[in-house]
Design a protein around this motif. Structure first.
Motif, PDB file in Angstrom:
ATOM      1  N   THR A 181      -4.279 -10.904  -5.876  1.00 17.37           N
ATOM      2  CA  THR A 181      -4.415 -11.856  -4.772  1.00 17.37           C
ATOM      3  C   THR A 181      -5.869 -12.166  -4.421  1.00 17.37           C
ATOM      4  O   THR A 181      -6.209 -13.289  -4.056  1.00 17.37           O
ATOM      5  N   ASP A 225       3.286  -4.361  -9.481  1.00 15.27           N
ATOM      6  CA  ASP A 225       3.091  -4.874  -8.122  1.00 15.27           C
ATOM      7  C   ASP A 225       3.221  -6.389  -8.206  1.00 15.27           C
ATOM      8  O   ASP A 225       2.410  -7.059  -8.855  1.00 15.27           O
ATOM      9  N   THR A 275       0.836  -1.209   0.000  1.00 13.88           N
ATOM     10  CA  THR A 275       0.000   0.000   0.000  1.00 13.88           C
ATOM     11  C   THR A 275       0.873   1.263   0.000  1.00 13.88           C
ATOM     12  O   THR A 275       0.567   2.233  -0.700  1.00 13.88           O
TER      13      THR A 275
HETATM   14  C1  LIG Z   1      -1.075  -7.818  -4.817  1.00 15.14           C
HETATM   15  C2  LIG Z   1      -1.076  -7.028  -3.547  1.00 15.14           C
HETATM   16  N1  LIG Z   1      -0.699  -5.741  -3.592  1.00 15.14           N
HETATM   17  C3  LIG Z   1      -0.682  -4.976  -2.486  1.00 15.14           C
HETATM   18  C4  LIG Z   1      -1.085  -5.477  -1.277  1.00 15.14           C
HETATM   19  C5  LIG Z   1      -1.083  -4.594  -0.072  1.00 15.14           C
HETATM   20  O1  LIG Z   1      -0.034  -4.959   0.764  1.00 15.14           O
HETATM   21  P1  LIG Z   1       0.090  -4.425   2.241  1.00 15.14           P
HETATM   22  O2  LIG Z   1      -1.027  -4.981   3.030  1.00 15.14           O
HETATM   23  O3  LIG Z   1       1.446  -4.943   2.642  1.00 15.14           O
HETATM   24  O4  LIG Z   1       0.058  -2.945   2.180  1.00 15.14           O
HETATM   25  C6  LIG Z   1      -1.491  -6.817  -1.181  1.00 15.14           C
HETATM   26  C7  LIG Z   1      -1.903  -7.386   0.117  1.00 15.14           C
HETATM   27  O5  LIG Z   1      -2.299  -8.504   0.262  1.00 15.14           O
HETATM   28  C8  LIG Z   1      -1.487  -7.609  -2.343  1.00 15.14           C
HETATM   29  O6  LIG Z   1      -1.873  -8.895  -2.314  1.00 15.14           O
END
Ligand SMILES: Cc1ncc(COP(=O)(O)O)c(C=O)c1O
Length: 429
Positions: free
Chosen positions: A196, A223, A81
């Motif tokens: 995800t 990402d 994020t």
């Molecule tokens: C593909 C993807 N991007 C970004 C994020 C966000 O990550 P975070 O919770 O570490 O900010 C996630 C969290 O599961 C994710 O699966």
């Protein structure tokens, strides 16, 4: 009370970590390398902390074949994020720096140019030319897009593709690349390699974003939070790729950004806060400024060396398990996904795989249980049976429901086989 060895945990992240890595990390928490002090207690500025960081950087670069001369590996905080924001700040900054250099040249060089004229010319360029492109294929790229809109304003952010428009309002497909509405010279083009929540993964690097024969091409940001270390990446096609550690790399608390060095000094220096203010553009919090993080070898502020250590141990394990590095893990990841998808496909009257076959994720396998037309009850029964067998963490994301098997690197082949057996047995019962 189940023992650790009884459980195969398919949670989407934080995810399973290899037991031997955890045992080593537990010991390191008490006493790191006979220093009488635990790793979470040692100074992040100590020599041992620096070597943990440097070793993890080298091991990551070795495992993924990241050319160290061209890319900087940064350990950051704030998760995926935080990178949604960091990518916007830094690549808009880089765009402004490039335009600034061009305007100065047009106006006869930095000595001759009148400051007010420079700012006026830059403002005009921002208004007409600044664009960030987002390919939205699931919940996470949607969040990244929304963050760009929040930081900059919608006028600068181009929704180049929205997968929901081609799939009845839901995610589950990757829109045909010929339909992507890419801007000319965008400050960045963003995609999420593996979604995800929705179980959608790009089958390969999108050819629409590939560099041209002369090496020039779009500024691509990816990402890779939920499929990093599970397949080969054409690193050179990316200007920036990032991932949180908590799925395939290590424990929550560290985020990795891999940035092309041409976005750092001496090639590009971020514009001054004063100039960005005059252009009405946002200024990054200093902990999200890549230039600052790179200059300080990821230690501008206190970094969790424990989390970098765990990531480093996972990388060492991968390197010793797979002499052919990420290709070895990729073959295993593909096999595990194949086993689970085949079991589901064998019973179309009982299971509905959520994403389209062309975009199915190897990492997050999302399906509905439609047995007897009673999805809620059938899914509840499926989850209960799974828990009884030690197969846990299978409930789908709260926003979409259903079942999600997160098939990350730490799920052993036997874990995938156990799940496939349950899929088979539940269908037949
Ligand atoms: C593909 C993807 N991007 C970004 C994020 C966000 O990550 P975070 O919770 O570490 O900010 C996630 C969290 O599961 C994710 O699966």
């Amino acid at each position: 009370m189940p023992a650790r060895s009884d459980i195969t945990y398919f949670g989407a992240g934080p995810a399973l970590l290899p037991t031997d890595v955890l045992e080593k990390a537990a010991q390191a928490l008490l006493d790191f390398n006979g220093t009488g002090l635990g790793i979470a207690e040692h100074s992040h500025r100590s020599e041992l902390a620096t070597s943990i960081i440097n070793e993890a950087k080298v091991d990551l670069a070795t495992y993924l074949d990241i050319p160290a001369a061209d890319y900087e590996v940064l350990f950051m905080q704030g998760g995926g994020t935080g990178e949604f924001s960091a990518s916007v700040y830094n690549l808009v900054g880089a765009w402004v720096a490039r335009q600034h250099a061009a305007v100065l040249k047009d106006l006869g060089g930095s000595e001759a140019a009148d400051e007010a004229a420079v700012v006026a010319a830059l403002r005009a360029k921002v208004e007409t030319d600044l664009k960030l492109d987002y390919i939205v294929t699931g919940g996470w790229s949607l969040k990244a897009y929304q963050e760009a809109v929040r930081l900059l304003g919608p006028e600068y952010v181009n929704l180049a593709a929205d997968a929901r428009l081609e799939n009845g309002g839901k995610f589950g497909k990757i829109p045909d690349q010929a339909s992507w509405k890419l801007s000319k010279d965008a400050a960045l083009v963003y995609y999420c390699d593996n979604e995800t929540v929705d179980g959608v993964e790009f089958p390969e690097f999108p050819s629409a974003l590939a560099p041209k024969a002369d090496g020039t091409g779009p500024i691509v940001v990816a990402d890779m939070s939920s499929n990093i270390l599970s397949r080969r990446i054409p690193v050179a096609n990316h200007s920036l790729l990032f991932f949180g550690a908590q799925k395939n790399l290590g424990s929550t608390g560290v985020t990795v950004a891999v940035l092309k060095k041409t976005f750092l000094p001496p090639t590009i220096t971020q514009p001054s806060p004063a100039l960005m203010r005059r252009l009405g553009l946002p200024i990054p919090p200093i902990v999200l400024q890549y230039e600052i993080v790179a200059k300080n070898n990821s230690l501008y502020n206190t970094l969790s060396i424990f989390d970098v250590y765990v990531a480093g141990q996972v990388l060492k394990k991968l390197l010793s398990t797979f002499p052919n590095k990420v290709d070895g893990q990729q073959a295993v990841a593909e096999k595990k996904a194949e086993i689970i998808y085949s079991a589901l496909e064998a019973h179309p009257d009982v299971y509905k795989i959520v994403p389209d076959k062309t975009a199915r994720s190897r990492m997050n396998i999302c399906f509905r249980v439609i047995k007897n037309g009673t999805t809620d009850e059938s899914e509840k029964a499926f989850l209960e049976e799974a828990t009884g067998l030690g197969l846990t963490g299978l409930k789908g994301h709260r926003s979409v429901g259903g079942i999600r098997a997160s098939n990350y690197n730490s799920i052993p082949l036997e874990g995938a086989e156990k799940l496939a057996k349950l899929i088979e047995a539940f269908a037949k019962a």
